[in-house]
Design a protein around this motif. Structure first.
Motif, PDB file in Angstrom:
ATOM      1  N   SER A 196       0.823  -1.061  -0.039  1.00  0.00           N
ATOM      2  CA  SER A 196       0.576  -0.003  -0.057  1.00  0.00           C
ATOM      3  C   SER A 196       0.863   1.251   0.115  1.00  0.00           C
ATOM      4  O   SER A 196       0.435   2.707  -0.998  1.00  0.00           O
ATOM      5  CB  SER A 196      -1.516  -0.019   1.076  1.00  0.00           C
ATOM      6  OG  SER A 196      -0.167  -0.264   2.051  1.00  0.00           O
ATOM      7  N   TRP A 242      -2.430   5.290  -6.067  1.00  0.00           N
ATOM      8  CA  TRP A 242      -4.317   4.865  -5.303  1.00  0.00           C
ATOM      9  C   TRP A 242      -4.724   5.580  -6.768  1.00  0.00           C
ATOM     10  O   TRP A 242      -5.719   5.534  -6.264  1.00  0.00           O
ATOM     11  CB  TRP A 242      -4.232   5.824  -4.208  1.00  0.00           C
ATOM     12  CG  TRP A 242      -3.397   4.590  -2.958  1.00  0.00           C
ATOM     13  CD1 TRP A 242      -2.371   3.964  -2.669  1.00  0.00           C
ATOM     14  CD2 TRP A 242      -4.181   3.189  -2.642  1.00  0.00           C
ATOM     15  NE1 TRP A 242      -2.324   3.363  -1.463  1.00  0.00           N
ATOM     16  CE2 TRP A 242      -3.136   2.354  -1.472  1.00  0.00           C
ATOM     17  CE3 TRP A 242      -5.271   2.373  -2.562  1.00  0.00           C
ATOM     18  CZ2 TRP A 242      -3.521   1.538  -1.353  1.00  0.00           C
ATOM     19  CZ3 TRP A 242      -5.448   1.508  -2.449  1.00  0.00           C
ATOM     20  CH2 TRP A 242      -4.870   0.338  -1.212  1.00  0.00           C
ATOM     21  N   CYS A 285      -3.817  -0.405  -7.881  1.00  0.00           N
ATOM     22  CA  CYS A 285      -4.447   0.177  -6.717  1.00  0.00           C
ATOM     23  C   CYS A 285      -5.326  -0.947  -6.078  1.00  0.00           C
ATOM     24  O   CYS A 285      -5.294  -1.089  -5.067  1.00  0.00           O
ATOM     25  CB  CYS A 285      -4.124   0.798  -6.240  1.00  0.00           C
ATOM     26  SG  CYS A 285      -6.251   1.328  -6.708  1.00  0.00           S
TER      27      CYS A 285
END
Ligand code: COA
Length: 326
Positions: free
Chosen positions: A143, A148, A154
């Motif tokens: 992450s 993102w 993502c």
């Protein structure tokens, strides 16, 4: 040659569950698209825990499971492509956390094949008589390197860690190991580090963004190809047949990759252990988390054979066949 036993396993995923609908609030995607293209329904995302934090928790579980004392650990091999820092290595940070004062520690970089590579290294060290008690860890916090805003990457990954404790023992539980790499295709799955930028470099060096870039279709084809290739190589080396294997634990990247490889191998999906719907692709942690689950759910009994295979950035691939003795 010394014999190798797996005497403990452990795993850890962060508590925060992010499902496909949650992702549809931040990128233009849907539960239907993600589920049909990948099989992933949800993943665990770190809310601040770094790779060493998760690795430490998985390691403590494996150590408890193996019922050994931390002072006996001679080697920690930790696979990750998302280390806390360039130095110290994440393996050394875990050493500090668990107080494994007698261990030699280093990281291995083989992306989603990392656990398989680290296992192979541990197995060879034990066989050669160099170490008797080895902690293998696969941990990644993808992450922190995802873009993102990029819906094509993502949605695929989750965070997590897994560990296995290997010891020199009475019975050889590792029936075969196999690894391979294809650096010529490395550009199809990348995450750049820092640029060379010093007073002696001519011109202006641009800043580099450390985020994942991927040619999805290339990786898909690669995954199918090396899954089939690794399974066949491992079986041949162990001199056993697919029928003798209780479960194949593949790297948990994409349900459709596993489906295509199953067709090529002429076997049903029921021969695979799959948990990617719950965790997504946890990179180096993936196959170790699945192995820990298979053991702790009592899905295997003494004597069962498990074939484990990973593939990922580098490009890399590899695996091992394990005869259960726990
Ligand atoms: N939601 C909705 N649409 C999306 C999307 C998302 N999350 N991601 C991509 N799309 C769109 C694309 O923009 C494209 O739209 P266009 O046709 O208008 O250009 C369309 O969906 C098809 O994209 P494509 O990339 O061709 O889809 P695909 O069927 O190849 O599936 C992957 C994409 C990433 C799921 C698939 O290639 C894959 O799983 N590859 C392997 C990745 C992997 O496992 N990596 C880690 C290995 S260790």
């Amino acid at each position: 040659m010394n014999k190798v036993e797996i005497t403990g396993t452990g795993s850890y995923v962060p508590p925060k569950i992010v499902d496909n609908n949650d992702l549809s609030l931040i990128v233009d995607t849907s539960d239907e698209w993600i589920t049909s293209r990948t099989g992933i329904k949800e993943r665990r995302i770190s809310q601040g825990e770094d790779t060493s934090d998760m690795a430490t928790k998985a390691a403590i579980e494996a150590i408890k499971d193996a019922k050994i004392s931390v002072e006996d650990i001679e080697l920690i091999v930790l696979a990750t492509v998302t280390p806390d820092s360039f130095m110290p290595s994440t393996a050394c940070i875990v050493q500090k956390n668990i107080k494994a004062v007698n261990a030699t520690c280093f990281d291995v970089s083989a992306a989603c094949s990392g656990f398989a590579y680290a296992m192979d290294i541990a197995v060879q060290f034990i066989r050669a008589g160099r170490f008797k008690n080895v902690l293998v860890i696969g941990a990644d916090t993808f992450s922190k390197i995802l873009d993102w805003k990029d819906r094509s990457t993502c949605i695929l990954f989750g965070d997590g860690a897994s560990a296995a404790f290997l010891q020199s023992g009475e019975e050889d539980q590792i029936l075969s190991t196999y690894t391979g790499s294809d650096g010529s295709k490395g550009d199809s799955l990348t995450c750049p580090a820092v640029a060379v930028n010093n007073p002696y470099v001519d011109g202006v060096t641009g800043t580099i963004k450390s985020v994942v870039g991927m040619e999805g279709r290339e990786i898909f084809k690669f995954g199918v190809k090396v899954l089939e290739k690794s399974v066949k190589a491992l079986l041949q080396q162990a001199d056993c047949t697919l029928e003798e294997i209780k479960y194949i634990i593949p790297h948990q990247a994409n349900y459709r990759i596993i489906e295509c490889a199953a067709k090529k191998l002429g076997i049903g999906m029921d021969r695979f252990y799959i948990n990617l719907d719950s965790y997504g692709n946890t990179s180096a942690a993936s196959i170790g988390i699945a192995l820990d689950e298979v053991r702790k759910k009592n899905l295997v009994k003494k004597g069962d054979k498990i074939l484990i295979v990973g593939f990922g950035g580098g490009l890399t691939y590899g695996g091992f066949i394990l005869k259960v003795n726990l």
